[in-house]
Design a protein around this motif. Structure first.
Motif, PDB file in Angstrom:
ATOM      1  N   ASP A   1      27.872  36.831  39.421  1.00 14.29           N
ATOM      2  CA  ASP A   1      28.925  37.388  40.187  1.00 14.29           C
ATOM      3  C   ASP A   1      28.542  37.437  41.647  1.00 14.29           C
TER       4      ASP A   1
ATOM      5  N   ASN B   1      30.720  35.036  45.455  1.00 18.72           N
ATOM      6  CA  ASN B   1      31.512  35.341  46.761  1.00 18.72           C
ATOM      7  C   ASN B   1      30.279  36.108  47.685  1.00 18.72           C
ATOM      8  N   ASN B   2      29.354  36.024  47.374  1.00 22.18           N
ATOM      9  CA  ASN B   2      28.384  36.725  48.517  1.00 22.18           C
ATOM     10  C   ASN B   2      27.093  35.916  48.744  1.00 22.18           C
TER      11      ASN B   2
HETATM   12  C1  LIG Z   1      32.803  39.630  44.609  1.00 23.86           C
HETATM   13  O1  LIG Z   1      33.686  39.635  43.440  1.00 23.86           O
HETATM   14  C2  LIG Z   1      33.433  40.703  42.666  1.00 23.86           C
HETATM   15  C3  LIG Z   1      34.247  40.901  41.399  1.00 23.86           C
HETATM   16  O2  LIG Z   1      34.558  39.259  41.101  1.00 23.86           O
HETATM   17  C4  LIG Z   1      33.716  42.022  43.406  1.00 23.86           C
HETATM   18  O3  LIG Z   1      33.396  43.172  42.448  1.00 23.86           O
HETATM   19  C5  LIG Z   1      32.720  42.198  44.552  1.00 23.86           C
HETATM   20  O4  LIG Z   1      33.202  43.145  45.363  1.00 23.86           O
HETATM   21  C6  LIG Z   1      32.930  40.911  45.308  1.00 23.86           C
HETATM   22  N1  LIG Z   1      32.214  40.981  46.603  1.00 23.86           N
HETATM   23  C7  LIG Z   1      32.539  40.521  48.032  1.00 23.86           C
HETATM   24  C8  LIG Z   1      31.243  40.581  48.599  1.00 23.86           C
HETATM   25  O5  LIG Z   1      33.553  40.366  48.026  1.00 23.86           O
END
Ligand SMILES: *[C@@H]1O[C@H](CO)[C@@H](O)[C@H](O)[C@H]1NC(C)=O
Ligand SMILES: *[C@@H]1O[C@H](CO)[C@@H](O)[C@H](O)[C@H]1NC(C)=O
Ligand SMILES: *[C@@H]1O[C@H](CO)[C@@H](O)[C@H](O)[C@H]1NC(C)=O
Ligand SMILES: *[C@@H]1O[C@H](CO)[C@@H](O)[C@H](O)[C@H]1NC(C)=O
Ligand SMILES: *[C@@H]1O[C@H](CO)[C@@H](O)[C@H](O)[C@H]1NC(C)=O
Length: 593
Positions: A433, A436-437
Motif C-alpha cells: 500500500d 501513493n506515498n
Molecule cells: C494511501 O492509500 C491508503 C489506502 O489505499 C490510505 O490508507 C492512505 O492514507 C493513503 N496514503 C496517502 C499518503 O495518501
C-alpha cells in the motif's frame, strides 16, 4: 518460551526466504508476461521476522527481557500461524531451491540485522523534507545572479505532510526509444514490449528530451548521484578498472565531495532508509550511509550457491528483499540499478537474455535505423577509423543483417526482462500500500547506438547516445498531468509539479566526455545541445561540427563550413555560448546549470 510458535521462529527466517523466493520464481517462471498471484502478507512476515531475530532464530541471542520482542510475539496471531503452516506445506516443492537458500538466508539475515541495528541506533529521526534532494542532473540556469539558485537541502518547497519514498529504477544503456511507449508516438517500430513502463508512463509523465551530460556508465551515474557535471564531481574512471579493485585504491581515486553530495548521503542524513541493489559503476567511498547494499555488475549469468542466476533476476530479488525487510516507520530510497541491457563486452554473444525470453521477438524483424548505413559511417569525421571502439563494437553486433537481428532481439529481450522485474517491484509496493506515498523514477545512465552512423554503444554527443528515457510517477502530480509527455530538456520536479515552470525553461545544455584510453579508441567530445542545432567539438583533433536538427534529425549533414548567412550567424553565436558554458562548468564558481 515453549510456545510452538517460538519453535517455528527458529526456522522462520528460512521459511521467509523460501517464500520470498517462491514468489520470485513464480514471477520469473511466468516469463514476465503474466504475474502469478503472490500469497504473502509481508507485513505479517515482517513481524514474524522481528520475532525470529529476537528469539535467537538468526543471531543466537535471548528473547528474555525485551518488551518489543514480546509485542512481536503477541503479534504472531492465528493468521500468522496459519501462514507459517501454509509455507511448511510448500516445502516439498522447494527442493530445487535448497542450494541457494543457505546463501540467501545468510544474506537475508545480514540485511535484517543491518535494518534492526539501524533502527536501534537512530532513536530520533529528523523530519526534514528532502524533496529537493531528488537526484537532479542539472539545475535551472542562473548565470548572472544567484537569486533563483536553490539549495539542494532546502526544505521550503515541500508540499506534503510526510516524506515520500523514492524508488529509482535505473537501467543501463537504454536509448530514448528503448521503450515501447516511444513507438506509440513515432512509428514504425512497434516491436519492443515494455508494458510495465508504459503503464507507469500512463500514470505519470514521460520526458521525451531527457539527456545525459556525459554518456558513459560511471560518469553519468556519478552525475546523477551528485547533481554535478563530470568536470566538478571528478569521477572520470570507473570502479575496479585497470585493476584498481582494492578499497584503499578506490578511496585514493575517489573525489572528495561524495560524502556530502551524493543523494544517498542527503537522504540518509534526512531520515531515509537507503538501499542500493545492483550496479554501482563508480567508486564507493561512502558505504556507511547505504543501509542495504548489494553490488552486481558486469555479468549476465553467474553461479551463486547451487543456482545459476541471471543478473536481472538477481536485481529483482535484491530489490524485493529490500522492500520486504525495510523498516516501515521511515521513508526509503532504493536505487534498483539494473545491469541490463548492458552487453557483456568480453563475450562474443554480447547480450544474454534469460531462456524464458527467447521466444519473444522470435519471428519479428527489427528495422535497421535510417542512419545505420555505410554512407552515414563515411560521413563521420576523418579521425573515426576502424579502430574506434564504437566501430569495433559495431562489427561485433551489427556488421551484417543476421547478426544485427540476433543482437537487437537479445537486447530487446533483456529490456523486456527489466520491464518485467520493474513490474514485480511495483507489485510489491502496491501490496505494501505504498504506491501513493512513493515517487517512482525510471531512467538510465546513457543511450546507445544501434548501428546509427555505423557505430555501437555510446560516448559521443549524437542523440542516440545522449537522449535517454525518463518517466516520473509522483503521487503529488495533478490528475491532468498523468499520462502526458513533456518535451523540455529535463530537470525534475519543477517540470511535472508546476506546468507553468515550462516558461523560460532551459533551451540548451553543455555536453562533455573525456578521452578513454587514447583518441583513436574513444576520442573526447564536447557539445552545445539545443533542439534546433547541435554544435560538436572534438578537442583531441580540434575539429568542429554543426548540425541542423530540424532539417537533419539524424545528424548526417555537417554544416559547419556552410556559407549560408543564417548558419554562419548560428555558428558564431553557438560557439560563443559553448565557450561560456564550458568555462562556467569548469570554474569553481557557484552556479546552477
Ligand atoms: C494511501 O492509500 C491508503 C489506502 O489505499 C490510505 O490508507 C492512505 O492514507 C493513503 N496514503 C496517502 C499518503 O495518501
Ligand atoms: C538455457 O537453455 C540452454 C539450452 O537448452 C541450456 O543449456 C542452459 O543451461 C539454459 N540456461 C539456464 C540458465 O537455464
Ligand atoms: C515463430 O515461427 C515458427 C515457425 O512458424 C513457429 O514455430 C514459432 O512458434 C513462432 N514463434 C512465436 C513466438 O510465435
Ligand atoms: C554475419 O556475421 C557473423 C559474425 O561474424 C557471421 O558468423 C555470419 O556468417 C555473417 N552472416 C552473413 C550472412 O554474412
Ligand atoms: C570544414 O572545414 C575544416 C577546415 O578546413 C575541415 O577540416 C573539415 O573537414 C570541414 N568539414 C566538412 C564537413 O567538410
Amino acid at each position: 518460551m515453549s510456545n510452538p510458535r517460538v519453535f517455528l521462529t527458529g526456522i522462520t527466517a528460512s521459511l521467509l526466504v523460501v517464500l520470498v523466493y517462491i514468489n520470485i520464481h513464480a514471477l520469473q517462471n511466468d516469463a514476465g508476461r503474466q504475474r502469478g498471484t503472490v500469497t504473502t502478507n509481508h507485513n505479517a512476515f515482517y513481524r514474524i521476522l522481528q520475532q525470529s531475530i529476537g528469539s535467537g532464530g538468526v543471531r543466537g541471542g535471548s528473547a528474555d527481557g525485551d518488551g518489543d520482542r514480546d509485542d512481536a510475539n503477541e503479534a504472531l496471531d492465528e493468521e500468522d500461524t496459519a501462514r507459517v503452516k501454509e509455507i511448511q506445506e510448500k516445502i516439498p516443492q522447494l527442493k530445487d531451491f535448497l542450494g541457494e537458500l543457505d546463501y540467501n538466508i545468510h544474506r537475508y539475515a545480514e540485511a535484517v540485522e543491518q535494518t534492526l541495528d539501524e533502527e536501534k541506533s537512530s532513536s530520533s529521526w529528523t523530519n526534514v523534507q528532502v524533496l529537493n534532494a531528488i537526484p537532479r542532473k542539472r539545475k535551472r540556469r542562473t548565470t548572472t545572479n544567484q537569486n533563483n539558485a536553490q539549495s539542494s537541502s532546502s526544505s521550503s518547497a515541500a508540499a506534503t505532510p510526510t516524506n515520500l519514498n523514492i524508488l529509482l529504477l535505473y537501467a543501463d544503456d537504454w536509448t530514448h526509444h528503448t521503450l515501447s511507449s516511444f513507438h506509440k508516438t513515432i512509428p514504425p517500430n512497434p516491436i519492443l514490449q515494455t508494458p510495465t513502463l508504459d503503464a507507469l508512463a500512463s500514470d505519470g509523465v514521460r520526458f521525451t528530451h531527457n539527456c545525459v551530460t556525459t554518456s558513459v556508465c560511471w560518469i553519468s551515474r556519478a552525475t546523477l548521484y551528485t547533481g554535478q557535471y563530470m568536470s566538478r564531481h571528478g569521477t572520470t574512471e570507473p570502479c575496479c578498472w585497470n585493476g584498481m579493485d582494492k578499497p584503499q585504491q578506490k578511496l585514493e581515486k575517489a573525489p572528495t565531495n561524495w560524502d556530502r553530495l551524493s543523494v544517498y548521503e542527503l537522504l540518509s542524513r534526512n531520515g531515509y532508509h537507503v538501499g542500493h541493489a545492483g550496479k554501482w559503476g563508480v567508486y564507493l567511498p561512502w558505504p556507511k550511509n547505504v543501509h542495504f547494499n548489494v553490488e552486481d555488475d558486469g555479468w549476465h549469468y553467474r553461479q551463486i550457491g547451487d543456482k545459476l542466476w541471471h543478473i536481472t533476476e538477481k536485481n529483482e530479488a535484491d530489490a524485493l528483499r529490500f522492500l520486504v525487510t525495510r523498516p516501515r516507520d521511515k521513508p526509503f530510497f532504493l536505487n534498483v540499478a539494473f545491469f541490463a541491457t548492458h552487453a557483456k563486452d568480453s563475450d562474443a554473444r554480447q547480450y544474454m537474455p534469460q531462456n524464458a525470453s527467447m521466444s519473444l521477438y522470435e519471428n519479428d524483424t527489427i528495422p535497421i535505423p535510417p542512419t545505420g548505413t555505410a554512407e552515414a559511417w563515411s560521413k563521420m569525421p576523418p579521425f573515426f577509423t576502424e579502430s574506434n571502439e564504437g566501430r569495433t563494437r559495431w562489427r561485433a553486433r551489427f556488421k551484417n543483417f543476421t547478426l544485427h537481428q540476433s543482437m537487437m532481439k537479445n537486447y530487446y529481450r533483456m529490456a523486456t526482462e527489466v520491464d518485467s522485474a520493474c513490474g514485480a517491484i511495483l507489485e510489491e509496493l502496491r501490496r505494501q500500500d505504498a504506491l501513493n506515498n512513493t515517487v517512482i523514477i525510471f531512467t538510465t545512465d546513457n543511450g546507445n547506438f544501434h548501428s546509427e552512423h555505423g557505430l555501437a554503444d555510446k560516448w559521443y554527443p549524437h542523440q542516440e547516445s545522449i537522449r535517454v528515457p525518463l518517466i516520473v510517477r509522483d503521487p503529488r502530480m495533478k490528475e491532468e498531468m498523468r499520462g502526458t509527455t513533456n518535451d523540455a530538456f529535463t530537470d525534475m520536479a519543477q517540470l511535472y509539479l508546476d506546468p507553468m515552470a515550462k516558461e523560460g525553461w532551459r533551451t540548451e545544455f553543455f555536453y562533455e566526455h573525456p578521452v578513454i584510453s587514447k583518441a583513436s579508441y574513444i576520442p573526447s567530445s564536447e557539445a552545445l545541445v539545443r533542439k534546433d542545432y547541435k554544435y560538436m567539438y572534438w578537442p583531441d583533433f580540434d575539429y568542429e561540427q554543426l548540425f541542423d536538427l530540424v532539417k537533419d534529425p539524424g545528424e548526417l549533414e555537417d554544416i559547419f563550413n556552410s556559407t549560408d548567412a543564417e548558419v554562419v550567424a548560428v555558428r558564431k553565436e553557438m560557439k560563443r555560448r559553448f565557450e561560456e558554458l564550458k568555462t562556467l562548468v569548469r570554474s569553481d564558481e557557484l552556479v546552477t546549470l
